[in-house]
Write an enzyme that holds these catalytic residues in place. Structure first.
Site, short mmCIF file in Angstrom:
data_model
loop_
_atom_site.label_atom_id
_atom_site.label_comp_id
_atom_site.label_asym_id
_atom_site.label_seq_id
_atom_site.Cartn_x
_atom_site.Cartn_y
_atom_site.Cartn_z
N GLY A 179 80.88 27.77 34.82
CA GLY A 179 79.31 28.22 34.85
C GLY A 179 78.56 27.00 34.83
O GLY A 179 77.51 27.16 34.13
N TYR B 231 78.70 41.39 22.74
CA TYR B 231 78.33 39.85 22.89
C TYR B 231 78.76 39.18 21.67
O TYR B 231 79.68 38.08 21.67
CB TYR B 231 76.88 39.61 23.01
CG TYR B 231 76.69 38.33 23.38
CD1 TYR B 231 77.15 37.52 24.41
CD2 TYR B 231 76.15 37.48 22.45
CE1 TYR B 231 76.90 36.07 24.61
CE2 TYR B 231 75.92 36.21 22.51
CZ TYR B 231 76.16 35.39 23.72
OH TYR B 231 75.87 33.97 23.78
N SER C 1 78.77 30.62 19.71
CA SER C 1 77.40 30.91 19.55
C SER C 1 77.10 31.16 18.17
O SER C 1 78.31 31.92 17.22
CB SER C 1 77.22 32.18 20.64
OG SER C 1 75.85 32.50 20.08
#
Length: 291
Positions: free
Chosen positions: A20, A163, A136
């Protein structure tokens, strides 16, 4: 004094694979590593978008096709990749509408976690140094890991929890990999890091009106993508970085600041759940690690 990329030593002769890397934190990570003499392979789904970015960066930067939503693509990329030094599992999607990957996995968990689990396992024998996996602060936003229904077969889809579960899985995977490397007596290392909060394109994928206002808001509370890349760069290059520490910013509830030892939930440290997540990931992907 806070760590900065200026402390990175010459990386000539070393090769980094970054998933990414065609925008945001991945692009910034690529720029810094290339400036230090490294060869960087930008592993991206959208190679048409990635190539102009690679062309604009001074240094040895290459683009390769990788779609983490397809295990066939993951295997094809792994088969075509030679030996390298560092894998940075950077790619991710956030809060997208419900969908499934080519292999039938819930997309956020499938791309963010399962794709990277499979990729790392298939590349492990070609890896010389370390793996860095981006988690995260959102890993704190789920009350549990639905180990018996990770793939949303029997519960209502909630994009924010999906998520959070995916990022919790990233962190637990990074830790379990480190445990297994240590147990095998390997000199390779696995790091879990988080970048804080940054106004990248992650905040424009919900397909709702919030996409138009989220990035300006995030700029107020977070830090730039260039700064958000510090955690990945530190863990990927610093010889003394402790792989048993979760690295990331800690100010403003982890949204910004220098790279430090960052807090994580007790859930993310649950050894039994780490092992069970690994076993489920192995079962679903068919990828068995060889240490």
């Amino acid at each position: 004094m806070a760590w900065k990329p200026s402390e990175i030593s010459d990386q000539s002769g070393r090769t980094f694979v970054i998933t990414g890397a065609n925008g945001g934190i991945g692009e910034q990570t690529t720029k810094v590593l290339a400036s230090k003499g490294a060869t960087v392979i930008m592993a991206c789904r959208n190679t048409a978008k990635a190539q102009p970015i690679a062309d604009a960066i001074d240094g040895d930067v290459r683009v390769a096709a990788l779609d983490l939503a397809s295990l066939a693509s993951v295997r094809e990329f792994a088969d075509s990749t030679g030996e390298f030094d560092v894998l940075i599992n950077n790619a991710g999607i956030m809060n997208v509408p419900f969908s499934r990957t080519a292999d039938g996995f819930e997309t956020q968990w499938g791309v963010n976690h399962l794709g990277h689990y499979a990729l790392t396992g298939l590349l492990l024998d070609k890896l010389r140094d370390r793996v860095v996996t981006l988690a995260s602060v959102a890993h704190k936003q789920t009350p549990k890991l639905w180990i018996d229904d990770l793939n949303y077969e029997n519960r209502r889809y909630q994009r924010n929890l999906a998520y959070a579960q995916a990022k919790l899985s990233n962190l637990m995977f990074a830790r379990e990999l480190q445990h297994r490397l240590e147990a095998a007596g390997s000199g390779k290392r696995s790091y879990g890091v988080h970048p804080g909060v940054s106004a990248t394109d992650l905040f424009t994928q919900t397909e709702t009106p919030i996409d138009k206002i989220s990035k300006p808001f995030v700029r107020l509370i977070g830090h730039s993508p260039a700064h958000a890349a510090y955690s990945s760069l530190f863990a990927a290059t610093d010889p003394a970085a402790d792989p048993n520490t979760y690295w990331g910013p800690t100010r403003w509830f982890g949204s910004q600041g220098p790279v430090e030892a960052s807090p994580s939930t007790k859930l993310s440290q649950n050894r039994d759940l780490q092992r069970r997540l690994w076993e489920e990931s192995e079962r679903l992907t068919g990828v068995t690690y060889k240490f």
